[in-house]
Design a protein around this motif. Structure first.
Motif, PDB file in Angstrom:
ATOM      1  N   VAL A  43      38.178  51.750 -45.952  1.00  0.00           N
ATOM      2  CA  VAL A  43      37.088  50.993 -47.198  1.00  0.00           C
ATOM      3  C   VAL A  43      38.117  49.344 -47.544  1.00  0.00           C
ATOM      4  N   GLU A  44      39.302  49.652 -47.969  1.00  0.00           N
ATOM      5  CA  GLU A  44      39.786  48.605 -49.189  1.00  0.00           C
ATOM      6  C   GLU A  44      40.493  47.766 -48.228  1.00  0.00           C
ATOM      7  N   ARG A  45      40.596  47.850 -46.840  1.00  0.00           N
ATOM      8  CA  ARG A  45      42.113  47.152 -46.137  1.00  0.00           C
ATOM      9  C   ARG A  45      40.018  45.692 -45.517  1.00  0.00           C
ATOM     10  N   ILE A  46      39.443  46.389 -45.404  1.00  0.00           N
ATOM     11  CA  ILE A  46      38.218  46.108 -44.731  1.00  0.00           C
ATOM     12  C   ILE A  46      37.823  44.377 -45.656  1.00  0.00           C
ATOM     13  N   MET A  47      37.930  44.847 -46.614  1.00  0.00           N
ATOM     14  CA  MET A  47      37.812  43.648 -48.322  1.00  0.00           C
ATOM     15  C   MET A  47      37.957  42.780 -47.981  1.00  0.00           C
ATOM     16  N   HIS A  48      39.403  42.507 -46.925  1.00  0.00           N
ATOM     17  CA  HIS A  48      40.379  41.448 -46.571  1.00  0.00           C
ATOM     18  C   HIS A  48      39.587  40.377 -45.680  1.00  0.00           C
ATOM     19  N   MET A  49      38.415  41.376 -45.043  1.00  0.00           N
ATOM     20  CA  MET A  49      38.182  40.896 -43.572  1.00  0.00           C
ATOM     21  C   MET A  49      36.434  40.112 -43.520  1.00  0.00           C
ATOM     22  N   VAL A  50      36.277  40.256 -44.292  1.00  0.00           N
ATOM     23  CA  VAL A  50      34.948  40.319 -45.100  1.00  0.00           C
ATOM     24  C   VAL A  50      34.574  39.426 -46.143  1.00  0.00           C
ATOM     25  N   ASP A  51      33.454  37.638 -46.394  1.00  0.00           N
ATOM     26  CA  ASP A  51      33.315  37.224 -47.038  1.00  0.00           C
ATOM     27  C   ASP A  51      31.999  37.866 -48.164  1.00  0.00           C
ATOM     28  N   GLY A  52      31.831  39.080 -48.503  1.00  0.00           N
ATOM     29  CA  GLY A  52      30.350  39.618 -48.702  1.00  0.00           C
ATOM     30  C   GLY A  52      30.296  41.251 -48.605  1.00  0.00           C
ATOM     31  N   VAL A  53      29.104  41.583 -49.105  1.00  0.00           N
ATOM     32  CA  VAL A  53      29.093  43.431 -49.230  1.00  0.00           C
ATOM     33  C   VAL A  53      28.029  43.768 -49.538  1.00  0.00           C
ATOM     34  N   LEU A  54      27.428  44.900 -48.955  1.00  0.00           N
ATOM     35  CA  LEU A  54      26.042  44.797 -48.550  1.00  0.00           C
ATOM     36  C   LEU A  54      25.990  46.503 -49.511  1.00  0.00           C
ATOM     37  N   LEU A  55      25.428  46.393 -50.399  1.00  0.00           N
ATOM     38  CA  LEU A  55      25.669  47.626 -51.226  1.00  0.00           C
ATOM     39  C   LEU A  55      25.047  48.766 -50.679  1.00  0.00           C
ATOM     40  N   ILE A  57      28.778  31.438 -39.078  1.00  0.00           N
ATOM     41  CA  ILE A  57      29.323  32.979 -39.082  1.00  0.00           C
ATOM     42  C   ILE A  57      29.467  33.541 -40.655  1.00  0.00           C
ATOM     43  N   ARG A  58      28.249  35.076 -40.983  1.00  0.00           N
ATOM     44  CA  ARG A  58      28.573  35.160 -41.539  1.00  0.00           C
ATOM     45  C   ARG A  58      29.284  36.794 -41.346  1.00  0.00           C
ATOM     46  N   ASN A  59      30.588  37.195 -42.513  1.00  0.00           N
ATOM     47  CA  ASN A  59      31.175  38.377 -42.558  1.00  0.00           C
ATOM     48  C   ASN A  59      30.969  39.186 -43.317  1.00  0.00           C
ATOM     49  N   ILE A  60      30.211  40.268 -43.025  1.00  0.00           N
ATOM     50  CA  ILE A  60      29.946  41.823 -43.899  1.00  0.00           C
ATOM     51  C   ILE A  60      30.575  42.596 -43.755  1.00  0.00           C
ATOM     52  N   ALA A  61      30.817  43.393 -44.872  1.00  0.00           N
ATOM     53  CA  ALA A  61      30.848  45.494 -45.190  1.00  0.00           C
ATOM     54  C   ALA A  61      29.627  45.789 -45.444  1.00  0.00           C
ATOM     55  N   ILE A  62      29.135  46.761 -44.890  1.00  0.00           N
ATOM     56  CA  ILE A  62      28.205  47.572 -45.416  1.00  0.00           C
ATOM     57  C   ILE A  62      28.546  48.635 -45.543  1.00  0.00           C
ATOM     58  N   LYS A  89      19.331  33.476 -35.733  1.00  0.00           N
ATOM     59  CA  LYS A  89      18.663  32.226 -36.588  1.00  0.00           C
ATOM     60  C   LYS A  89      19.876  31.528 -35.932  1.00  0.00           C
ATOM     61  N   ASN A  90      20.172  31.565 -34.832  1.00  0.00           N
ATOM     62  CA  ASN A  90      21.561  30.754 -34.535  1.00  0.00           C
ATOM     63  C   ASN A  90      22.760  31.173 -35.902  1.00  0.00           C
ATOM     64  N   THR A  91      23.176  32.353 -36.162  1.00  0.00           N
ATOM     65  CA  THR A  91      23.871  32.822 -37.035  1.00  0.00           C
ATOM     66  C   THR A  91      24.219  34.095 -36.136  1.00  0.00           C
ATOM     67  N   ARG A  92      25.887  33.995 -36.292  1.00  0.00           N
ATOM     68  CA  ARG A  92      26.774  35.616 -35.845  1.00  0.00           C
ATOM     69  C   ARG A  92      27.106  36.155 -36.855  1.00  0.00           C
ATOM     70  N   ILE A  93      26.577  37.289 -37.521  1.00  0.00           N
ATOM     71  CA  ILE A  93      26.476  38.361 -38.449  1.00  0.00           C
ATOM     72  C   ILE A  93      27.334  39.029 -38.235  1.00  0.00           C
ATOM     73  N   ASN A  94      28.907  39.397 -38.525  1.00  0.00           N
ATOM     74  CA  ASN A  94      29.694  39.944 -37.964  1.00  0.00           C
ATOM     75  C   ASN A  94      29.642  40.986 -39.115  1.00  0.00           C
ATOM     76  N   ILE A  95      29.484  42.698 -39.282  1.00  0.00           N
ATOM     77  CA  ILE A  95      28.910  43.664 -39.342  1.00  0.00           C
ATOM     78  C   ILE A  95      29.974  44.400 -39.751  1.00  0.00           C
ATOM     79  N   PRO A 112      32.900  31.752 -43.554  1.00  0.00           N
ATOM     80  CA  PRO A 112      34.135  32.673 -44.146  1.00  0.00           C
ATOM     81  C   PRO A 112      33.892  30.876 -43.362  1.00  0.00           C
ATOM     82  N   SER A 113      36.109  30.693 -43.798  1.00  0.00           N
ATOM     83  CA  SER A 113      36.781  28.585 -43.497  1.00  0.00           C
ATOM     84  C   SER A 113      36.763  29.420 -41.977  1.00  0.00           C
ATOM     85  N   GLN A 114      36.580  27.818 -41.193  1.00  0.00           N
ATOM     86  CA  GLN A 114      36.274  27.597 -40.318  1.00  0.00           C
ATOM     87  C   GLN A 114      37.127  26.968 -39.833  1.00  0.00           C
ATOM     88  N   GLU A 115      38.978  26.649 -39.858  1.00  0.00           N
ATOM     89  CA  GLU A 115      38.890  25.668 -39.962  1.00  0.00           C
ATOM     90  C   GLU A 115      40.203  25.558 -38.512  1.00  0.00           C
TER      91      GLU A 115
END
Length: 480
Positions: free
Chosen positions: A83-95, A3-8, A64-70, A196-199
């Protein structure tokens, strides 16, 4: 599946939603016969007509066998709280930065929030095929911005890609290849962003950062599952902001892939999901296992800065333009809006047929008025006015940071107009044809200013502003 979680993130109109459209076409779940249309995530009519994103939306790409949540975020300052609140949901940003306009006020705001959340950025210089695009200048501005905002050494090692969202092309070099679509961007997301952590074995913890709403299940909390697994019909705790707790049963769980939302039986750590079952779920509350009462830090929701009075239409022409004219219908519609828009506040004035509606700016309230009008509601509104607060026994008003880009020929009249509205000039960058001015001014000086500004600049000027803070009130500022 990884999984990859990213905000644009980007300034308004720098091409976020168009780029997401192109990324969706690269998904392994994308059906070539499915007609995406233009800016498919902007589902609201007004979003499409104005070319802006109003509410943040999440989707997912299988690549490529990865779920990219955008998460596609709003670019306008009035909707910056999302935008501010979304930062807590993702592990990176596409600026995303427009190769012609360069760094703009909202670019600074959204990047500042990402860096403060210790997220790793990927920079995409968009619209490089645009006439007069200055790619080198834009890249230099981006580096200057990162340094100015105090990015750490790791964040300063961000990769830079180049794209044309309109053509659906991207590259590692500042030139486009008609045979290379969006794969460089997707490959960079997978290779450089942490997962992300997948515990899944730990107790369930979830925190809604956004609120969604539909007619069938009511309010839903949208957020990242920090740990554990959740199933439909599970009993969970809602740990409230006031310290109380409430048990409820999970009725529905939704996840997105492409342009569709799917009902699923369970969701696990690391993924982004919508959870229904609690009619009054709120942003920032912690949802956890019954045995676990670990609370996550509360999320900040921006306070409104502008308000208007909504009234039933009591003029002689009442009932001529709409089908919903009674106070009960208007009250019901305003309540429904507060269910999905956490930055909107509605207060009824006693037993009168009037409501104080408070929002993040003129555009925020204007969008609500236009939506209600199109739905057949008929009502009256007052002119907008800023919300004044008393801080340490001093009357204070909201201030804005303002950036003006305009042809140099029109600079004199615009500076004179802003001076009359008590704007303080901070910096000025003059070129032969175009100039950029930075101001700090009271928010009420901006009310009704845009029409005059566009008239004076003959439509060539660009005015961007963003809320700064509350300061002691000026007694003679132009406005209300």
């Amino acid at each position: 599946m990884e999984i990859r979680n990213i905000a644009i993130i980007a300034h308004v109109d720098h091409g976020k939603t168009t780029l997401v459209n192109q990324l969706l076409k690269e998904s392994e779940k994308y059906d070539a016969h499915q007609e995406l249309g233009d800016r498919v995530l902007d589902s609201n009519d007004i979003e499409r007509e104005r070319g802006i994103t109003i509410l943040a939306k999440n989707t997912a790409i299988i690549y490529k066998n990865t779920r990219i949540n955008i998460l596609d975020t709003p670019g306008h300052a009035d909707f910056g709280g999302e935008v501010e609140r979304i930062m807590h949901m993702v592990d990176g940003v596409l600026l995303l930065v427009d190769a012609y306009e360069g760094v703009m006020p909202q670019t600074r705001f959204v990047l500042k929030k990402a860096l403060e959340a210790h997220l790793f950025p990927i920079v995409v210089v968009n619209k490089i095929d645009r006439e007069f695009a200055d790619i080198n200048k834009t890249v230099n501005e981006v580096y200057d911005l990162f340094i100015d905002l105090g990015a750490d050494e790791h964040q300063l090692e961000f990769p830079v890609l180049y794209a044309s969202g309109l053509q659906g092309l991207s590259n590692y070099e500042p030139k486009l290849n008609p045979h290379v679509k969006m794969t460089p961007i997707l490959d960079t997301i997978i290779e450089t962003l942490p997962g992300p952590s997948q515990e899944v074995e730990k107790p369930f913890i979830f925190q809604p950062a956004l609120i969604d709403y539909n007619e069938y299940v009511g309010r839903m909390g949208v957020g990242k599952i920090y740990q554990g697994t959740i199933n439909v019909n599970d009993m969970v705790n809602c740990l409230r902001a006031d310290g109380s707790k409430l048990e409820f049963r999970v009725q529905k769980i939704y996840q997105s892939v492409g342009i569709d939302k799917f009902e699923v039986k369970s969701a696990s750590a690391g993924d982004i999901a919508s959870i229904a079952g609690l009619p009054d779920i709120h942003v920032g509350e912690t949802i956890s296992d019954l045995e676990n009462e670990e609370r996550l830090p509360l999320l900040h929701v921006d306070e409104p800065t502008v308000q208007m009075t909504f009234l039933t239409n009591n003029s002689p022409f009442a009932g001529k333009e709409g089908k919903y004219v009674t106070s009960s219908k208007i009250d019901e519609r305003l309540f429904k809006e507060t269910q999905k828009d956490v930055s909107l506040k509605v207060e009824r004035l006693g037993k009168q047929e009037a409501w104080i509606v408070s929002g993040r700016g003129e555009l925020h309230l204007g969008i609500l008025i236009e939506n209600m009008r199109r739905e057949g509601f008929e009502f009256q509104v007052s002119r907008p006015r800023v919300i004044v607060k008393t801080i340490d026994e001093v009357e204070c008003e909201p201030y804005e940071e303002v950036q003006v880009d305009l042809p140099t020929d029109y600079m004199g009249p615009v500076m004179e107009m802003l001076g009359e509205r008590k704007a303080d000039l901070v910096t000025m960058h003059q070129a032969s044809d175009y100039s950029r001015l930075h101001y700090v001014m009271p928010s009420r000086g901006l009310i009704g200013f845009m029409t005059q500004f566009l008239t004076v600049t003959k439509g060539y000027g660009i005015l961007s502003h963003i809320f700064l803070d509350y300061r002691p009130m000026l007694k003679h500022a132009v406005g209300n």
